[in-house]
Design an enzyme around this catalytic site. Structure first.
Site, PDB file in Angstrom:
ATOM      1  N   HIS A 183     -12.152 -26.481  32.875  1.00 34.26           N
ATOM      2  CA  HIS A 183     -11.973 -27.491  31.820  1.00 34.26           C
ATOM      3  C   HIS A 183     -12.764 -28.741  32.156  1.00 34.26           C
ATOM      4  CE1 HIS A 183      -8.931 -28.268  34.904  1.00 34.26           C
ATOM      5  NE2 HIS A 183      -8.995 -29.546  34.560  1.00 34.26           N
ATOM      6  N   LEU A 220     -11.125 -46.243  37.452  1.00 32.52           N
ATOM      7  CA  LEU A 220      -9.831 -46.250  36.755  1.00 32.52           C
ATOM      8  C   LEU A 220      -8.780 -45.639  37.677  1.00 32.52           C
ATOM      9  CD1 LEU A 220     -11.068 -44.793  33.331  1.00 32.52           C
ATOM     10  CD2 LEU A 220     -10.923 -47.197  33.996  1.00 32.52           C
ATOM     11  N   LYS A 253       1.479 -44.202  39.905  1.00 34.70           N
ATOM     12  CA  LYS A 253       2.657 -43.644  39.231  1.00 34.70           C
ATOM     13  C   LYS A 253       3.948 -44.370  39.592  1.00 34.70           C
ATOM     14  CE  LYS A 253       0.336 -39.340  38.444  1.00 34.70           C
ATOM     15  NZ  LYS A 253       0.154 -37.958  38.815  1.00 34.70           N
TER      16      LYS A 253
HETATM   17  P1  B4P Z   1      -7.157 -31.532  36.165  1.00 34.93           P
HETATM   18  O1  B4P Z   1      -8.617 -31.809  36.305  1.00 34.93           O
HETATM   19  O2  B4P Z   1      -6.717 -30.192  36.655  1.00 34.93           O
HETATM   20  O3  B4P Z   1      -6.258 -32.649  36.805  1.00 34.93           O
HETATM   21  P2  B4P Z   1      -6.118 -34.206  36.470  1.00 34.93           P
HETATM   22  O4  B4P Z   1      -6.998 -34.637  35.358  1.00 34.93           O
HETATM   23  O5  B4P Z   1      -6.216 -34.952  37.743  1.00 34.93           O
HETATM   24  O6  B4P Z   1      -4.668 -34.282  35.922  1.00 34.93           O
HETATM   25  P3  B4P Z   1      -3.323 -33.797  36.628  1.00 34.93           P
HETATM   26  O7  B4P Z   1      -2.778 -32.692  35.768  1.00 34.93           O
HETATM   27  O8  B4P Z   1      -3.536 -33.525  38.074  1.00 34.93           O
HETATM   28  O9  B4P Z   1      -2.409 -35.042  36.408  1.00 34.93           O
HETATM   29  P4  B4P Z   1      -2.433 -36.505  37.043  1.00 34.93           P
HETATM   30  O10 B4P Z   1      -1.061 -36.701  37.517  1.00 34.93           O
HETATM   31  O11 B4P Z   1      -3.601 -36.713  37.967  1.00 34.93           O
HETATM   32  O12 B4P Z   1      -6.830 -31.659  34.621  1.00 34.93           O
HETATM   33  C1  B4P Z   1      -5.841 -30.914  33.988  1.00 34.93           C
HETATM   34  C2  B4P Z   1      -5.640 -31.538  32.624  1.00 34.93           C
HETATM   35  O13 B4P Z   1      -4.899 -30.657  31.793  1.00 34.93           O
HETATM   36  C3  B4P Z   1      -4.857 -32.831  32.698  1.00 34.93           C
HETATM   37  O14 B4P Z   1      -5.448 -33.753  31.828  1.00 34.93           O
HETATM   38  C4  B4P Z   1      -3.486 -32.412  32.221  1.00 34.93           C
HETATM   39  O15 B4P Z   1      -2.751 -33.478  31.659  1.00 34.93           O
HETATM   40  C5  B4P Z   1      -3.862 -31.359  31.187  1.00 34.93           C
HETATM   41  N1  B4P Z   1      -2.801 -30.394  30.869  1.00 34.93           N
HETATM   42  C6  B4P Z   1      -1.852 -29.898  31.702  1.00 34.93           C
HETATM   43  N2  B4P Z   1      -1.060 -29.028  31.018  1.00 34.93           N
HETATM   44  C7  B4P Z   1      -1.544 -28.955  29.749  1.00 34.93           C
HETATM   45  C8  B4P Z   1      -1.179 -28.232  28.577  1.00 34.93           C
HETATM   46  N3  B4P Z   1      -0.109 -27.407  28.566  1.00 34.93           N
HETATM   47  N4  B4P Z   1      -1.935 -28.381  27.460  1.00 34.93           N
HETATM   48  C9  B4P Z   1      -2.992 -29.245  27.438  1.00 34.93           C
HETATM   49  N5  B4P Z   1      -3.367 -29.971  28.505  1.00 34.93           N
HETATM   50  C10 B4P Z   1      -2.666 -29.823  29.646  1.00 34.93           C
HETATM   51  O16 B4P Z   1      -2.700 -37.389  35.755  1.00 34.93           O
HETATM   52  C11 B4P Z   1      -1.846 -37.379  34.641  1.00 34.93           C
HETATM   53  C12 B4P Z   1      -2.689 -37.536  33.402  1.00 34.93           C
HETATM   54  O17 B4P Z   1      -3.406 -38.773  33.462  1.00 34.93           O
HETATM   55  C13 B4P Z   1      -3.765 -36.487  33.247  1.00 34.93           C
HETATM   56  O18 B4P Z   1      -3.960 -36.274  31.890  1.00 34.93           O
HETATM   57  C14 B4P Z   1      -4.995 -37.138  33.847  1.00 34.93           C
HETATM   58  O19 B4P Z   1      -6.199 -36.572  33.414  1.00 34.93           O
HETATM   59  C15 B4P Z   1      -4.784 -38.555  33.388  1.00 34.93           C
HETATM   60  N6  B4P Z   1      -5.406 -39.540  34.272  1.00 34.93           N
HETATM   61  C16 B4P Z   1      -5.638 -39.445  35.595  1.00 34.93           C
HETATM   62  N7  B4P Z   1      -6.151 -40.605  36.070  1.00 34.93           N
HETATM   63  C17 B4P Z   1      -6.211 -41.430  35.009  1.00 34.93           C
HETATM   64  C18 B4P Z   1      -6.593 -42.778  34.853  1.00 34.93           C
HETATM   65  N8  B4P Z   1      -7.038 -43.489  35.879  1.00 34.93           N
HETATM   66  N9  B4P Z   1      -6.529 -43.331  33.628  1.00 34.93           N
HETATM   67  C19 B4P Z   1      -6.047 -42.622  32.592  1.00 34.93           C
HETATM   68  N10 B4P Z   1      -5.632 -41.344  32.654  1.00 34.93           N
HETATM   69  C20 B4P Z   1      -5.723 -40.766  33.862  1.00 34.93           C
END
Ligand code: B4P
Length: 314
Positions: A159, A275, A279
């Site tokens: 993704h 950014l 948490k």
């Molecule tokens: P990954 O590349 O695998 O991981 P990530 O972006 O680091 O997000 P993670 O899931 O580890 O969450 P985090 O606590 O770091 O991306 C997977 C993506 O798939 C994520 O966007 C996730 O939300 C999404 N996802 C999971 N299950 C899903 C479903 N059933 N259907 C659709 N999408 C799904 O961060 C929490 C959130 O904050 C994430 O969205 C992340 O991208 C976002 N984020 C992280 N850093 C950020 C920042 N500095 N500012 C704003 N948003 C931020």
């Protein structure tokens, strides 16, 4: 080769997002977000970081596996485009747990490992999305790809994510890209680097032309990946982990040594795009006390020129 998006793509994205919020299909985590900008200095340069504190995460996304995989059959309420790409090999899907509105992803239909490099089609697919967003949205969009076990990724199904920058916020890469004319990094010309930053990073400025094609994008991407692999090898890394950020103007790659800082703060590409997501208050205190530049340095590699890099890459 068609990566053409519907004329009204941005309106469709916004409508789909707003409906999914109303129906509860998207669980927005940004309501309690409080952001501040912190300035830090390295050498003669000043850098600004956008630090966001979340009071509570309404739902923490679970770590996925190939079996437990949200992208194998995305929820219809989240599916923005069911078919995308010349062989309809991709989908565009809204992020179920966004912190920033309209955050969405390009996902492969078949399972492809997140540990693989971006293919020419994936690069052109993502670039075409960025170009459409640029032409019809007032926001500053970027794409990012977290690849490898120490990149901050939590889902193993391939993704690429799309998110907006805060208004009037310029990460260091925007400024760095403005220091040069476009060129494809080669044996004689290294990618752009800011020597004052304490972590290894490689930037390629893209030509400002409508004619940029998938071969061009692949050459730019490969040149950054080669340097990343050389850095990982030089530092005896046992894994291939990096963050990749792309806009319509540049590509940026950061080799990663660790996915978390002090086992407390998870860092993905967003962190290296200035950014930071905290948490809870303790994590925010850690970020303020230790400093973002030190955190980015600890989770990357030293910003030193590797001698052998000029004659050979990986
Ligand atoms: P990954 O590349 O695998 O991981 P990530 O972006 O680091 O997000 P993670 O899931 O580890 O969450 P985090 O606590 O770091 O991306 C997977 C993506 O798939 C994520 O966007 C996730 O939300 C999404 N996802 C999971 N299950 C899903 C479903 N059933 N259907 C659709 N999408 C799904 O961060 C929490 C959130 O904050 C994430 O969205 C992340 O991208 C976002 N984020 C992280 N850093 C950020 C920042 N500095 N500012 C704003 N948003 C931020």
């Amino acid at each position: 080769m068609s990566f053409k998006l519907p004329e009204d793509f941005v309106k469709h994205l916004e409508d789909k997002y707003n409906r999914a919020i109303q129906d509860g299909a998207i669980i927005f985590n940004g309501d309690s977000a409080v952001s501040q900008v912190k300035e830090e200095t390295a050498g003669e340069s000043k850098y600004r970081f956008h630090i966001t504190l979340l009071d509570s995460l309404k739902h923490r996304p679970e770590k996925g596996t190939e079996e437990k995989n949200p992208f194998a059959k995305p929820e219809p309420e989240l599916t923005i485009l069911q078919d995308y790409g010349p062989s309809q090999e991709f989908r565009l899907v809204a992020n179920k747990f966004p912190v920033v509105p309209y955050h969405f992803l390009l996902v492969t239909k078949d399972f492809v490992s997140q540990n693989t490099p971006l293919s020419p089609h994936e690069l052109l697919g993502a670039f075409s999305v960025l170009r459409t967003l640029k032409s019809s949205s007032k926001d500053n969009w970027f794409a990012f790809y977290n690849s490898g076990p120490e990149s901050g990724a939590s889902q193993p199904h391939k993704h690429i994510q799309f998110m907006t920058l805060p208004a009037q916020f310029e990460p260091y890469a925007n400024l760095l890209a403005n220091t040069s004319e476009p060129f494809i990094p080669s044996e004689v010309k290294e990618p752009l680097t800011d020597q004052n930053l304490p972590f290894r990073h490689f930037l390629a400025k893209l030509p400002d032309t409508q004619d940029i094609d998938q071969e061009d994008l692949t050459m730019y991407f490969a040149s950054l990946l080669q340097r990343t692999l050389t850095t990982l090898k030089y530092n005896n890394a046992s894994h291939i982990s990096y963050n990749f950020i792309m806009t319509t103007s540049y590509m940026l790659m950061i080799p990663r040594s660790s996915g978390t800082y002090k086992n407390t703060l998870g860092l993905n590409s967003c962190g290296y795009n200035c950014l930071l997501l905290c948490k809870n208050k303790e994590v925010q205190d850690l970020v303020i006390d230790d400093g973002v530049l030190q955190i980015l340095a600890a989770c990357g590699f030293p910003n030193e020129t590797i001698e052998e890099a000029t004659s050979y890459h990986y």
